[in-house]
Structure formats: structure tokens, C-alpha cells
Design a protein around this motif. Structure first.
Motif, PDB file in Angstrom:
ATOM      1  N   VAL A 191      -3.120  11.111  -5.211  1.00 40.28           N
ATOM      2  CA  VAL A 191      -4.201  10.451  -5.921  1.00 40.28           C
ATOM      3  C   VAL A 191      -5.419  11.368  -5.945  1.00 40.28           C
ATOM      4  CG1 VAL A 191      -5.681   8.406  -6.032  1.00 40.28           C
ATOM      5  CG2 VAL A 191      -3.377   8.214  -5.061  1.00 40.28           C
ATOM      6  N   ALA A 192      -5.992  11.581  -7.134  1.00 37.08           N
ATOM      7  CA  ALA A 192      -7.256  12.300  -7.227  1.00 37.08           C
ATOM      8  C   ALA A 192      -8.366  11.403  -6.683  1.00 37.08           C
ATOM      9  CB  ALA A 192      -7.543  12.685  -8.669  1.00 37.08           C
ATOM     10  N   VAL A 193      -9.222  11.955  -5.822  1.00 38.23           N
ATOM     11  CA  VAL A 193     -10.262  11.148  -5.170  1.00 38.23           C
ATOM     12  C   VAL A 193     -11.631  11.787  -5.384  1.00 38.23           C
ATOM     13  CG1 VAL A 193      -8.745  10.152  -3.419  1.00 38.23           C
ATOM     14  CG2 VAL A 193      -9.839  12.361  -2.984  1.00 38.23           C
ATOM     15  N   PRO A 194     -12.683  10.953  -5.425  1.00 40.86           N
ATOM     16  CA  PRO A 194     -14.039  11.499  -5.622  1.00 40.86           C
ATOM     17  C   PRO A 194     -14.592  12.190  -4.390  1.00 40.86           C
ATOM     18  CG  PRO A 194     -14.124   9.118  -5.313  1.00 40.86           C
ATOM     19  CD  PRO A 194     -12.671   9.481  -5.401  1.00 40.86           C
ATOM     20  N   ASP A 195     -14.082  11.803  -3.202  1.00 43.64           N
ATOM     21  CA  ASP A 195     -14.563  12.397  -1.961  1.00 43.64           C
ATOM     22  C   ASP A 195     -13.522  12.172  -0.866  1.00 43.64           C
ATOM     23  OD1 ASP A 195     -15.081   9.774  -0.545  1.00 43.64           O
ATOM     24  OD2 ASP A 195     -16.521   9.569  -2.188  1.00 43.64           O
ATOM     25  N   ARG A 196     -13.781  12.707   0.316  1.00 44.21           N
ATOM     26  CA  ARG A 196     -12.842  12.577   1.438  1.00 44.21           C
ATOM     27  C   ARG A 196     -13.400  11.681   2.529  1.00 44.21           C
ATOM     28  NH1 ARG A 196     -11.279  17.969   3.927  1.00 44.21           N
ATOM     29  NH2 ARG A 196     -13.504  18.442   3.692  1.00 44.21           N
ATOM     30  N   SER A 197     -14.213  10.743   2.155  1.00 44.15           N
ATOM     31  CA  SER A 197     -14.814   9.852   3.137  1.00 44.15           C
ATOM     32  C   SER A 197     -13.770   8.912   3.723  1.00 44.15           C
ATOM     33  CB  SER A 197     -15.933   9.033   2.502  1.00 44.15           C
ATOM     34  OG  SER A 197     -15.411   8.122   1.550  1.00 44.15           O
ATOM     35  N   SER A 198     -14.074   8.354   4.877  1.00 42.21           N
ATOM     36  CA  SER A 198     -13.168   7.419   5.528  1.00 42.21           C
ATOM     37  C   SER A 198     -12.922   6.193   4.664  1.00 42.21           C
ATOM     38  CB  SER A 198     -13.753   6.997   6.885  1.00 42.21           C
ATOM     39  OG  SER A 198     -12.913   6.064   7.526  1.00 42.21           O
ATOM     40  N   ALA A 199     -13.967   5.695   4.003  1.00 44.44           N
ATOM     41  CA  ALA A 199     -13.822   4.497   3.171  1.00 44.44           C
ATOM     42  C   ALA A 199     -12.858   4.753   2.021  1.00 44.44           C
ATOM     43  CB  ALA A 199     -15.187   4.064   2.638  1.00 44.44           C
TER      44      ALA A 199
END
Length: 310
Positions: A191-199
Motif C-alpha cells: 500500500v502506498a502511504v503518505p507517511d510512516r507514522s504509527s497511526a
């Protein structure tokens, strides 16, 4: 549909389906086109004439005192490609078929091969590649299953796909992709994600992986909460070891997957907004063998561009 897992390879397929009639029959068998329709005006079954369905019903209408009549025709006409994958295509059937075959059975560096063998412009290749990736995205969304379960191991990791400044060093511009792969079965998600944050990552993990799964990751801090959400969690510190010397934990399967993905997405002309399509193409081609790709691809086309809905 009347096809049962037909096997079509690139060169044999081009020879086997060398005429428009053979290609049309293949498309009929996979539900991409309708063999017949009923006239929406009079209800009679239309006759197929060339690339059109035509209603040929005639009837006589009294025009004076029931003694003089004139003959009237329904004249309803509809293209067999209406509301289908081919509705607005400017390609000949042979070009469309050959493009799909070559696109499905070759990897990212295929533009020259298609250009030379299908006889279409580079812009048309780009456009139809996007159409094909839309089908792959639909296929991925239609057949997604949650990974893992009690006693099953899933490796997770993030990778950045993009450009290096001056073609060297770290990637500075690009898209983060989060993925996981299940040991032994090879089932996976990306999955492409906007960031690598925990949420962000935890939401995807809970959606894609079953509770009770043993998850192996690197030491990225976003994963620190996994043990509190019903997962068994093992870490490997890549700055020290590729395989944890105590637990034997490693993420070599997902790391290998990233290498395969990089090899199968365009090197040039790649756009960040198309990353979902690149990932879906890789996933589709990994899931289905070369011989069966065309069969399943046409089945998904018939679902996405259902001719019965028109």
C-alpha cells in the motif's frame, strides 16, 4: 462465460488468435462482449450484423379504414462494444489483443517491444497501460484476503520508491510503500502511504493482518505498539544483523519482494500518483502464472466493464 481456465502464451496466442473472429470468440467466452441482446424498444432478440446488434422486427400499420397498410421497421441499432472495455478504443481488435498479451507477459521495459510489434504510438502505449493497471487495481481489491493468524508469520517493512539526486545516494523524492508477506504461502499486500507514522501503519496492519499473527519487522519506532494490539512481535536490528542471533527473526522475504517490485515498475516516466497501479500490476502478475494471466485478466475486465450493465 464458458471458458474454464484457458492457457494462453504470448507467441502461441498470437498465432492461435490471428483473426478478428477468433478474438471476438475469445472475448465472448470470457464475458467481455455479449453474444445477443433484446431490443429495448420492441423486446425482440436483435441480430448481430458486423459490429452492431440490429432489430429487424417489422409490422404493418393501418393508415386508412383498415384497408390500406404500410410496413414499419424497428431499426434499433447498438454497437457490440457499447459499455465494454473496447467502447472508445481506436485500436483494431488485433492490436488490442496483442497489446494485452505483451503487456501481461512482459515486464516494465516493454515499450519498444510493443511499439515494434503492435504498431501503436508511444502515447497510446502509455494510455492503454493505465487502462490495464486499472483492471489490476480492481482485481487486487476484489481478491484481498487478510494475512496471518495464530502460529503464522508475516514480515512487514516500508520502502521508498522514487528518484535519487544526481542518480546516487539516498532517494530524496518519492513515495513510501508499506507491505507485508506471509511466510510459506507468499500471500502479500502493498500500500502506498503518505507517511510512516504509527497511526498510519497500525491502521493498515489491523486491516490486512489477523490478530494473533507473529509479525516480524525492523526496529522502526512506529511498530513499538504491535504487542499491545493482539500481535506477537519480533524485531531484527538491521544496523547489527540481517538475522537476529537470538530469535532467528529476519525480514529477507519482504526485502526480496521490494527488489522484485523495483525491477517491475518503469524506470523512466514513472509518476508518483500512479504508484497504486504499479503495485497492482506487480501483485497481479505475481499471483497468476504467465499462462493464466490473460484468462483471469479478461475475467476481471468483464466484471469491471460489465456489458450487461449497459
Amino acid at each position: 462465460m464458458s471458458c474454464n481456465n484457458c492457457e494462453i502464451e504470448l507467441f502461441n496466442g498470437i498465432l492461435q488468435f490471428a483473426t478478428d473472429d477468433a478474438i471476438l470468440e475469445l472475448y465472448y467466452n470470457h464475458g467481455m462482449l455479449l453474444r445477443s441482446i433484446d431490443c429495448p424498444v420492441c423486446g425482440q432478440t436483435c441480430v448481430k450484423s458486423g459490429i452492431y446488434f440490429r432489430c429487424q422486427k417489422t409490422w404493418r400499420i393501418s393508415i386508412r379504414d383498415g384497408r390500406e397498410f404500410e410496413t414499419t421497421k424497428c431499426n434499433f441499432r447498438k454497437s457490440i462494444f457499447h459499455k465494454t472495455w473496447l467502447e472508445r478504443s481506436q485500436l483494431a481488435l488485433q492490436q488490442n489483443f496483442r497489446f494485452m498479451m505483451m503487456w501481461l507477459q512482459t515486464n516494465a521495459s516493454r515499450e519498444k517491444l510493443i511499439f515494434n510489434n503492435v504498431g501503436i504510438s508511444k502515447q497510446t502505449i502509455v494510455d492503454w497501460s493505465m487502462f490495464c493497471r486499472e483492471v489490476c487495481i480492481y482485481a487486487c481489491h476484489s481478491s484481498t484476503v487478510r494475512l496471518g493468524g495464530e502460529g503464522i508469520i508475516v514480515e512487514i517493512d516500508e520502502a521508498k520508491f522514487g528518484k535519487r539526486k544526481y542518480n546516487r545516494g539516498r532517494i530524496v523524492d518519492g513515495v513510501w510503500v508499506f507491505g507485508g508477506i506471509e511466510r510459506f504461502t507468499g500471500n502479500s499486500f502493498m500500500v502506498a502511504v503518505p507517511d510512516r507514522s504509527s497511526a498510519t501503519l497500525l491502521g493498515i496492519i489491523r486491516d490486512k493482518i489477523l490478530p494473533g499473527t507473529t509479525i516480524i519487522s525492523d526496529c522502526w519506532r512506529a511498530y513499538d505498539c504491535l504487542a499491545h494490539h493482539g500481535f506477537q512481535h519480533l524485531r531484527v536490528n538491521h544496523s547489527l544483523n540481517f538475522v537476529d542471533p537470538t530469535t532467528g527473526a529476519h525480514t529477507q522475504n519482504i526485502e526480496r519482494t521490494w527488489r522484485e517490485v523495483r525491477d517491475n515498475i518503469p524506470t523512466y516516466g514513472r509518476r508518483e500518483e500512479h504508484m497504486e497501479g504499479y503495485l497492482a500490476e506487480y501483485y497481479f502478475k505475481k499471483k497468476y502464472s504467465v499462462r493464466l494471466r490473460m484468462h483471469y485478466f479478461m475475467n476481471f475486465i468483464s466484471e469491471l466493464y460489465n456489458p450487461s450493465s449497459g
